[in-house]
Every structure is written in C-alpha cells, then in structure tokens.
Design a protein around this motif. Sequence first.
Motif, PDB file in Angstrom:
ATOM      1  N   ILE A   1       0.842  -1.201   0.000  1.00  0.00           N
ATOM      2  CA  ILE A   1       0.000   0.000   0.000  1.00  0.00           C
ATOM      3  C   ILE A   1       0.874   1.246   0.000  1.00  0.00           C
ATOM      4  N   ALA A   2       1.988   1.202   0.750  1.00  0.00           N
ATOM      5  CA  ALA A   2       2.901   2.347   0.803  1.00  0.00           C
ATOM      6  C   ALA A   2       3.501   2.632  -0.572  1.00  0.00           C
ATOM      7  N   ILE A   3       3.884   1.590  -1.293  1.00  0.00           N
ATOM      8  CA  ILE A   3       4.445   1.774  -2.635  1.00  0.00           C
ATOM      9  C   ILE A   3       3.402   2.356  -3.573  1.00  0.00           C
ATOM     10  N   LEU A   4       2.172   1.859  -3.473  1.00  0.00           N
ATOM     11  CA  LEU A   4       1.091   2.370  -4.316  1.00  0.00           C
ATOM     12  C   LEU A   4       0.828   3.842  -4.025  1.00  0.00           C
ATOM     13  N   LEU A   5       0.828   4.211  -2.743  1.00  0.00           N
ATOM     14  CA  LEU A   5       0.657   5.619  -2.371  1.00  0.00           C
ATOM     15  C   LEU A   5       1.825   6.458  -2.878  1.00  0.00           C
ATOM     16  N   GLY A   6       3.040   5.909  -2.796  1.00  0.00           N
ATOM     17  CA  GLY A   6       4.210   6.630  -3.266  1.00  0.00           C
ATOM     18  C   GLY A   6       4.159   6.901  -4.765  1.00  0.00           C
ATOM     19  N   LEU A   7       3.777   5.886  -5.536  1.00  0.00           N
ATOM     20  CA  LEU A   7       3.656   6.067  -6.987  1.00  0.00           C
ATOM     21  C   LEU A   7       2.579   7.090  -7.327  1.00  0.00           C
ATOM     22  N   THR A   8       1.462   7.059  -6.590  1.00  0.00           N
ATOM     23  CA  THR A   8       0.376   8.017  -6.816  1.00  0.00           C
ATOM     24  C   THR A   8       0.826   9.437  -6.503  1.00  0.00           C
ATOM     25  N   MET A   9       1.499   9.594  -5.365  1.00  0.00           N
ATOM     26  CA  MET A   9       2.007  10.920  -4.985  1.00  0.00           C
ATOM     27  C   MET A   9       3.026  11.430  -5.993  1.00  0.00           C
ATOM     28  N   ALA A  10       3.886  10.528  -6.490  1.00  0.00           N
ATOM     29  CA  ALA A  10       4.889  10.928  -7.483  1.00  0.00           C
ATOM     30  C   ALA A  10       4.218  11.406  -8.771  1.00  0.00           C
ATOM     31  N   TYR A  11       3.164  10.710  -9.178  1.00  0.00           N
ATOM     32  CA  TYR A  11       2.466  11.078 -10.414  1.00  0.00           C
ATOM     33  C   TYR A  11       1.827  12.461 -10.292  1.00  0.00           C
ATOM     34  N   PHE A  12       1.066  12.651  -9.214  1.00  0.00           N
ATOM     35  CA  PHE A  12       0.372  13.932  -9.057  1.00  0.00           C
ATOM     36  C   PHE A  12       1.348  15.060  -8.727  1.00  0.00           C
ATOM     37  N   GLY A  13       2.463  14.725  -8.040  1.00  0.00           N
ATOM     38  CA  GLY A  13       3.473  15.743  -7.780  1.00  0.00           C
ATOM     39  C   GLY A  13       4.070  16.277  -9.064  1.00  0.00           C
ATOM     40  N   GLY A  14       4.419  15.375  -9.970  1.00  0.00           N
ATOM     41  CA  GLY A  14       4.953  15.804 -11.257  1.00  0.00           C
ATOM     42  C   GLY A  14       3.911  16.483 -12.118  1.00  0.00           C
TER      43      GLY A  14
END
Length: 255
Positions: free
Chosen positions: A45-58
């Motif tokens: 779940i942490a990795i999934l949240l990290g990928l989501t945050m990275a996408y929206f951050g960029g």
Amino acid sequence: MFESLLLVSTKYSLITGFAVIGFTMWVSYWLSAKLTQGRIHGSAIAILLGLTMAYFGGLCTGGSKGVVNVPLLSGIGLLGGSMLRDFAIVATGFGVKIDELKRAGMAGVTALIFGIFSSFIVGAVVAVMFGYTDAVSITTIGAGAITYIVGPVTGAAIGASSEVMALSIAAGLVKSILVMVATPFVAPLIRLNNPRTAIIFGGLMGTSSGVAAGLAATDAKLVPYGCITAAFYTALGCLLGPSILFIAVRAILPG
C-alpha cells in the motif's frame, strides 16, 4: 506561524522527507489492518501511495521528478536516491545467513533459481508484447517482475529511463499484491501446509512482503519457513539482473 513552519520544513527538507515517509508508512499499515485485515501488506500500500504521490506531484508542478519538484518535499529525492538505495541493498545482503539457506536444502535452492528466472522471463515477454525492443527496457521490466526492488536497481545499473523503472516497480507491486491475496486460496490446491512446501513457495514467489502476508493469512506458523528463501530472492535478483540476465537479453535480441 504557518509561514515560519513552512520555511523551516523547506530548509530542512531531509528531515521533512523522513517525516512524510514515516507518516505514509503509518497510514499504509493502518489501512492494511483496518481495510484488508492484513491480506494486503502495508508495504504494498505504501508503494502504491508513493507512486500516486509521485504522479500527481509531477503533474501539478510540471516537473519530471515527482514530489521532489515540490520544494517542501525535495528531501525525498535524497531518500530515494542511489546512495540510500544501495545501502538498503547491501543491508539486505548482509542480513542473509548462509546457514538458513542450508536449512532450506536443495529443494529451496532449486525453487529460488527457478523462481527468479521464470519471473524474469514472464516480465520480459510482457515487455516485448507491449512494444519494448531494447535490451535495457526489457531487462528492467523483467527484473521488476522478480520484485519491485530488483527492477529499479537493475534499471539504474544499466541506464534505464525513469519511466521504464516506474513500470518495473509497478510490475513488482502487482505481483506482490497477487501473491498476498491469492496464497490463502491456492494453498489447499498445492498442499501449502508444511514447512517444506513453504520453503519452496518462498523461493518460487520471492517477494518477501507478498510471501509473508500470504502465508500469515494461510498459516502463521509457515511464515518463517517461507521467508527463509524469500530473503535470498531480492539479493540474488539484484546480483543477476544487471549482469547475467542483461547479458542474456542482449545476446538473444537480433542485431
């Protein structure tokens, strides 16, 4: 006061990065316990949240480095950089005990080798099916199918793009979640009810979080046995990915 807090947090971005990642891990394990009763491991779940945050951050900043483009979160770039990544890999390797592998026996060693190569082949074939033709991309995505750690480690070593490394992480994440969810249902069919089969299962699947969570949902007593071989999986994959597997892909591809 808020402006002062924001200024200090931006100035000490590394500490802020630690805090954000710690909070993300806490939320992930809370979601794992409350929403899935532990069937999906908190790390997934942490990795999934990290990928989501990275996408929206960029997406929001128009940058190419995810949340690192946000000044407040720039310290996460160091936490996710090559230095700490390599440190984590070395720490994983030093945490492995050869005596434990001897306990696994020839069946465990065979399962370990077969698991790594079969996962890589499946990932490489999928990469080719989706149009990737260069050895670097195919190897990186194939390595991601081994685990979501082996993928980016291999990609960084052989010069893969950030997009391909993100795909390799996603491939490993999907595998991890599938192992977590499917293990309790598949266990009766493959007689996953004793230490020997747990050792073989850990070697075949490899993803430590997936094996641990899946076996915990099946029979908690089997978790240590499955983790014996799963512990070697990532370290061996990181060793083989940028070397033997990459060389093999380059030799097979035409031209």
